[in-house]
Design a protein around this motif. Structure first.
Motif, PDB file in Angstrom:
ATOM      1  N   SER A 164     -40.896  17.495   8.530  1.00  0.00           N
ATOM      2  CA  SER A 164     -40.918  17.760   9.961  1.00  0.00           C
ATOM      3  C   SER A 164     -39.607  17.280  10.580  1.00  0.00           C
ATOM      4  CB  SER A 164     -42.104  17.044  10.628  1.00  0.00           C
ATOM      5  OG  SER A 164     -41.996  17.103  12.024  1.00  0.00           O
ATOM      6  N   ARG A 165     -39.261  17.869  11.724  1.00  0.00           N
ATOM      7  CA  ARG A 165     -38.087  17.401  12.454  1.00  0.00           C
ATOM      8  C   ARG A 165     -38.426  16.286  13.425  1.00  0.00           C
ATOM      9  NH1 ARG A 165     -34.735  22.936  14.042  1.00  0.00           N
ATOM     10  NH2 ARG A 165     -34.364  23.652  11.900  1.00  0.00           N
ATOM     11  N   GLU A 166     -39.698  15.982  13.523  1.00  0.00           N
ATOM     12  CA  GLU A 166     -40.129  14.941  14.450  1.00  0.00           C
ATOM     13  C   GLU A 166     -39.679  13.566  13.954  1.00  0.00           C
ATOM     14  OE1 GLU A 166     -44.274  13.076  16.293  1.00  0.00           O
ATOM     15  OE2 GLU A 166     -44.319  14.741  14.867  1.00  0.00           O
ATOM     16  N   ARG A 167     -39.219  12.745  14.892  1.00  0.00           N
ATOM     17  CA  ARG A 167     -38.832  11.380  14.582  1.00  0.00           C
ATOM     18  C   ARG A 167     -39.778  10.430  15.319  1.00  0.00           C
ATOM     19  NH1 ARG A 167     -33.947  11.222  12.137  1.00  0.00           N
ATOM     20  NH2 ARG A 167     -33.742   9.001  12.510  1.00  0.00           N
ATOM     21  N   VAL A 168     -40.239   9.435  14.599  1.00  0.00           N
ATOM     22  CA  VAL A 168     -41.173   8.489  15.191  1.00  0.00           C
ATOM     23  C   VAL A 168     -40.574   7.087  15.142  1.00  0.00           C
ATOM     24  CG1 VAL A 168     -43.198   9.843  14.571  1.00  0.00           C
ATOM     25  CG2 VAL A 168     -42.345   8.129  12.980  1.00  0.00           C
ATOM     26  N   SER A 169     -40.933   6.289  16.125  1.00  0.00           N
ATOM     27  CA  SER A 169     -40.524   4.889  16.100  1.00  0.00           C
ATOM     28  C   SER A 169     -41.516   4.109  15.250  1.00  0.00           C
ATOM     29  CB  SER A 169     -40.469   4.324  17.523  1.00  0.00           C
ATOM     30  OG  SER A 169     -41.752   4.396  18.115  1.00  0.00           O
ATOM     31  N   LEU A 170     -41.031   3.023  14.673  1.00  0.00           N
ATOM     32  CA  LEU A 170     -41.861   2.200  13.786  1.00  0.00           C
ATOM     33  C   LEU A 170     -41.883   0.771  14.322  1.00  0.00           C
ATOM     34  CD1 LEU A 170     -40.449   3.480  10.366  1.00  0.00           C
ATOM     35  CD2 LEU A 170     -42.447   4.315  11.613  1.00  0.00           C
ATOM     36  N   PRO A 171     -42.581   0.553  15.431  1.00  0.00           N
ATOM     37  CA  PRO A 171     -42.511  -0.770  16.069  1.00  0.00           C
ATOM     38  C   PRO A 171     -43.499  -1.793  15.522  1.00  0.00           C
ATOM     39  CG  PRO A 171     -43.782   0.711  17.441  1.00  0.00           C
ATOM     40  CD  PRO A 171     -43.365   1.510  16.225  1.00  0.00           C
ATOM     41  N   ILE A 172     -44.481  -1.357  14.740  1.00  0.00           N
ATOM     42  CA  ILE A 172     -45.529  -2.282  14.304  1.00  0.00           C
ATOM     43  C   ILE A 172     -45.190  -2.824  12.921  1.00  0.00           C
ATOM     44  CG2 ILE A 172     -47.971  -2.524  13.729  1.00  0.00           C
ATOM     45  CD1 ILE A 172     -48.588  -0.488  15.851  1.00  0.00           C
ATOM     46  N   GLU A 173     -45.063  -4.138  12.845  1.00  0.00           N
ATOM     47  CA  GLU A 173     -44.722  -4.811  11.590  1.00  0.00           C
ATOM     48  C   GLU A 173     -45.935  -5.580  11.076  1.00  0.00           C
ATOM     49  OE1 GLU A 173     -40.932  -7.066  11.095  1.00  0.00           O
ATOM     50  OE2 GLU A 173     -42.323  -8.757  10.785  1.00  0.00           O
ATOM     51  N   VAL A 174     -46.276  -5.344   9.814  1.00  0.00           N
ATOM     52  CA  VAL A 174     -47.347  -6.073   9.139  1.00  0.00           C
ATOM     53  C   VAL A 174     -46.744  -6.692   7.888  1.00  0.00           C
ATOM     54  CG1 VAL A 174     -49.628  -5.940   8.091  1.00  0.00           C
ATOM     55  CG2 VAL A 174     -49.051  -4.406   9.982  1.00  0.00           C
ATOM     56  N   ALA A 175     -46.899  -7.995   7.724  1.00  0.00           N
ATOM     57  CA  ALA A 175     -46.256  -8.678   6.607  1.00  0.00           C
ATOM     58  C   ALA A 175     -47.272  -9.486   5.805  1.00  0.00           C
ATOM     59  CB  ALA A 175     -45.146  -9.597   7.107  1.00  0.00           C
ATOM     60  N   VAL A 176     -47.064  -9.490   4.477  1.00  0.00           N
ATOM     61  CA  VAL A 176     -47.858 -10.297   3.548  1.00  0.00           C
ATOM     62  C   VAL A 176     -46.880 -11.188   2.793  1.00  0.00           C
ATOM     63  CG1 VAL A 176     -49.416 -10.301   1.563  1.00  0.00           C
ATOM     64  CG2 VAL A 176     -49.608  -8.498   3.299  1.00  0.00           C
ATOM     65  N   ARG A 177     -46.992 -12.504   2.984  1.00  0.00           N
ATOM     66  CA  ARG A 177     -46.053 -13.437   2.365  1.00  0.00           C
ATOM     67  C   ARG A 177     -46.801 -14.411   1.459  1.00  0.00           C
ATOM     68  NH1 ARG A 177     -42.946 -16.641   6.634  1.00  0.00           N
ATOM     69  NH2 ARG A 177     -44.657 -18.116   6.481  1.00  0.00           N
ATOM     70  N   ASP A 178     -46.221 -14.707   0.306  1.00  0.00           N
ATOM     71  CA  ASP A 178     -46.828 -15.664  -0.621  1.00  0.00           C
ATOM     72  C   ASP A 178     -45.809 -16.717  -1.018  1.00  0.00           C
ATOM     73  OD1 ASP A 178     -45.576 -15.089  -3.418  1.00  0.00           O
ATOM     74  OD2 ASP A 178     -46.126 -13.095  -2.712  1.00  0.00           O
ATOM     75  N   ASN A 179     -46.286 -17.829  -1.545  1.00  0.00           N
ATOM     76  CA  ASN A 179     -45.405 -18.895  -1.997  1.00  0.00           C
ATOM     77  C   ASN A 179     -45.330 -18.949  -3.521  1.00  0.00           C
ATOM     78  OD1 ASN A 179     -47.983 -19.833  -2.437  1.00  0.00           O
ATOM     79  ND2 ASN A 179     -47.602 -21.908  -1.686  1.00  0.00           N
ATOM     80  N   GLY A 180     -45.391 -17.752  -4.132  1.00  0.00           N
ATOM     81  CA  GLY A 180     -45.220 -17.645  -5.574  1.00  0.00           C
ATOM     82  C   GLY A 180     -43.758 -17.748  -5.971  1.00  0.00           C
ATOM     83  N   PRO A 181     -43.447 -17.561  -7.249  1.00  0.00           N
ATOM     84  CA  PRO A 181     -42.069 -17.737  -7.737  1.00  0.00           C
ATOM     85  C   PRO A 181     -41.084 -16.705  -7.234  1.00  0.00           C
ATOM     86  CG  PRO A 181     -43.488 -16.868  -9.478  1.00  0.00           C
ATOM     87  CD  PRO A 181     -44.383 -17.247  -8.338  1.00  0.00           C
ATOM     88  N   GLY A 182     -41.546 -15.572  -6.734  1.00  0.00           N
ATOM     89  CA  GLY A 182     -40.634 -14.566  -6.191  1.00  0.00           C
ATOM     90  C   GLY A 182     -40.350 -13.430  -7.154  1.00  0.00           C
ATOM     91  N   VAL A 183     -39.577 -12.464  -6.684  1.00  0.00           N
ATOM     92  CA  VAL A 183     -39.208 -11.278  -7.444  1.00  0.00           C
ATOM     93  C   VAL A 183     -37.774 -11.446  -7.944  1.00  0.00           C
ATOM     94  CG1 VAL A 183     -38.910  -8.770  -7.360  1.00  0.00           C
ATOM     95  CG2 VAL A 183     -40.736  -9.854  -6.035  1.00  0.00           C
ATOM     96  N   THR A 184     -37.531 -11.143  -9.209  1.00  0.00           N
ATOM     97  CA  THR A 184     -36.190 -11.292  -9.763  1.00  0.00           C
ATOM     98  C   THR A 184     -35.255 -10.236  -9.175  1.00  0.00           C
ATOM     99  OG1 THR A 184     -36.654  -9.824 -11.639  1.00  0.00           O
ATOM    100  CG2 THR A 184     -37.130 -12.178 -11.911  1.00  0.00           C
ATOM    101  N   ALA A 185     -33.969 -10.572  -9.113  1.00  0.00           N
ATOM    102  CA  ALA A 185     -32.975  -9.644  -8.558  1.00  0.00           C
ATOM    103  C   ALA A 185     -32.882  -8.373  -9.384  1.00  0.00           C
ATOM    104  CB  ALA A 185     -31.612 -10.339  -8.491  1.00  0.00           C
ATOM    105  N   GLU A 186     -33.122  -8.493 -10.697  1.00  0.00           N
ATOM    106  CA  GLU A 186     -33.039  -7.317 -11.559  1.00  0.00           C
ATOM    107  C   GLU A 186     -34.160  -6.322 -11.282  1.00  0.00           C
ATOM    108  OE1 GLU A 186     -33.096 -10.424 -12.599  1.00  0.00           O
ATOM    109  OE2 GLU A 186     -30.997 -10.733 -13.199  1.00  0.00           O
ATOM    110  N   LEU A 187     -35.321  -6.846 -10.898  1.00  0.00           N
ATOM    111  CA  LEU A 187     -36.486  -5.976 -10.676  1.00  0.00           C
ATOM    112  C   LEU A 187     -36.488  -5.347  -9.289  1.00  0.00           C
ATOM    113  CD1 LEU A 187     -39.162  -5.076 -12.067  1.00  0.00           C
ATOM    114  CD2 LEU A 187     -40.263  -7.012 -10.940  1.00  0.00           C
ATOM    115  N   LEU A 188     -35.843  -5.989  -8.329  1.00  0.00           N
ATOM    116  CA  LEU A 188     -35.962  -5.583  -6.929  1.00  0.00           C
ATOM    117  C   LEU A 188     -35.595  -4.125  -6.658  1.00  0.00           C
ATOM    118  CD1 LEU A 188     -36.693  -6.542  -4.096  1.00  0.00           C
ATOM    119  CD2 LEU A 188     -34.302  -7.199  -3.792  1.00  0.00           C
ATOM    120  N   PRO A 189     -34.471  -3.588  -7.195  1.00  0.00           N
ATOM    121  CA  PRO A 189     -34.120  -2.204  -6.859  1.00  0.00           C
ATOM    122  C   PRO A 189     -35.159  -1.173  -7.293  1.00  0.00           C
ATOM    123  CG  PRO A 189     -32.246  -3.353  -7.815  1.00  0.00           C
ATOM    124  CD  PRO A 189     -33.436  -4.225  -8.033  1.00  0.00           C
ATOM    125  N   ASP A 190     -35.941  -1.487  -8.333  1.00  0.00           N
ATOM    126  CA  ASP A 190     -36.916  -0.529  -8.868  1.00  0.00           C
ATOM    127  C   ASP A 190     -38.346  -0.967  -8.600  1.00  0.00           C
ATOM    128  OD1 ASP A 190     -34.739   0.906 -10.069  1.00  0.00           O
ATOM    129  OD2 ASP A 190     -34.714  -0.588 -11.663  1.00  0.00           O
TER     130      ASP A 190
END
Length: 384
Positions: free
Chosen positions: A296-322
């Motif tokens: 579609s040519r329609e453009r929508v704004s995305l003002p609503i942010e929903v976040a899920v955060r954990d205190n685990g070890p994290g994601v490796t830099a090698e894995l992040l792009p994929d």
């Protein structure tokens, strides 16, 4: 968060309602800093306060190297501006903030202030928005590939697997005890392949889904209750909600599936034996990001942010792009389809999903469209 001496003082006007230069700079959505000859921060605007998570009053007590690592190219960039007495720009500079440890990619624009050129004005433009767009296009391309692959696997694999499983069951009935272990393994692995194929079939489901105003806090509460009664009963949940958040334009069941996948991933990242595991669910209202809806040519704004955060070890830099590509996983028993499905559903909603991989504070963030009435007014949805 503005304080004395910042560019965020009460805007005054000159003439017929013309704002002062301070008011104009303070209205810019990009962080702007003025650096003195002794490297002290002389001024900053509201966006800089938010970017560095410091008040103007606090930043004016510090030098540039206190909020930017000494090894950062930005330090050398400021020196280059003074030496040349001319504007200098640098793109894709990796900036690690000492206070939070968060790494950001920014474009830096620096220019001398005045004829002497001792003071330097810095403007930072975070590349997050452009990178979000690129990642979203990549995720949608991967999802389209999964549609064709899922349809092919459903047709070509499930039928032969049924025959293999049936033959293994016949052998199990007449085989010796040691052989039954092998036949049971064949049945279990066949069932696992079928489950993977069935999940992949979800990528090929392009039937139109009814969407309407959804109270995202109701979705989060349902997911939290489900998680606490099962896989995340050992984890502490923290809620940080914006109570004035308008409804999301979406499908409630699909949004529950998305959040549930993210919470389950967070719980698995924390681990079953962790005693201080914590998952934070948060919502916020943001402005300024617009995205074109696929097909579609329609453009929508995305003002609503929903976040899920954990205190685990994290994601490796090698894995992040994929990370959101199919079959990408670090789990020994994982299929690597959960996050790919999240990316597809969020993309179908016209939204964006991203990951901030800070160790011990990994955040998956959804940016979603707001539901509006036909006359353009904000929709209202009852609490669920």
């Amino acid at each position: 968060m503005s304080g004395e001496g910042s560019l965020g003082r009460e805007p005054t006007v000159r003439g017929k309602g013309v704002p002062t230069s301070e008011a104009v700079i303070n209205a810019l959505p990009l962080p702007v800093l003025t650096i003195g000859s002794d490297e002290r921060i002389l001024q900053c605007n509201h966006a800089a306060e938010s970017f560095f998570d410091h008040s103007a009053r606090l930043m004016q007590r510090r030098r540039l190297r206190d909020i930017i690592p000494f090894s950062s190219p930005i330090i050398a960039l400021v020196a280059e501006v003074r030496r040349r007495r001319a504007s200098v720009s640098e793109y894709r500079v990796e900036l690690v903030q000492p206070r939070s440890g968060q790494e950001r990619s920014v474009d830096v624009f620096a220019t001398p202030l005045g004829d002497e050129g001792e003071a330097v004005v810095l403007m930072l433009q975070e590349r997050t928005i452009a990178d979000k767009m690129n990642r979203q296009l990549t995720h949608r391309g991967a999802a389209r590939s999964m549609i064709a692959l899922g349809a092919m696997l459903a047709h070509e694999i499930k039928n032969p697997l049924a025959g293999i499983r049936g033959a293994a069951q016949l052998l199990e009935q007449s085989g010796a005890e040691e052989d039954r272990l092998l036949t049971r393994l064949i049945c279990d692995e066949s069932d696992r392949i079928v489950r993977i194929v069935e999940r992949m079939e979800l990528f090929g489901d392009e039937r139109p889904v009814e969407r309407g105003p959804v109270n995202v806090h109701g979705v989060l509460d349902q997911v939290k209750r489900s998680a606490q009664s099962g896989f995340a009963r050992h984890i502490r949940f923290v809620e940080n909600y914006d109570p004035s958040l308008p409804p999301v334009l979406g499908n409630r069941d699909q949004l529950i599936q998305v959040i549930l996948n993210l919470v389950k991933n967070a719980a698995e990242a924390i681990g079953a034996d962790t005693v201080d595991g914590e998952i934070t669910l948060s919502t916020a209202f943001r402005t300024g990001l617009r995205l074109q809806i696929p097909g579609s040519r329609e453009r929508v704004s995305l003002p609503i942010e929903v976040a899920v955060r954990d205190n685990g070890p994290g994601v490796t830099a090698e894995l992040l792009p994929d990370l959101f590509d199919p079959f990408v996983t670090t789990k020994s028993q994982g299929s690597g389809l959960g996050l790919a499905l999240v990316a597809k559903i969020v993309g179908d909603h016209g939204g964006i999903v991203e990951c901030d991989p800070v160790p011990r504070r990994t955040t998956f963030r959804l940016l979603l469209p707001m539901s509006s009435a036909r006359d353009g007014r904000e929709s209202v949805v009852e609490a669920e």
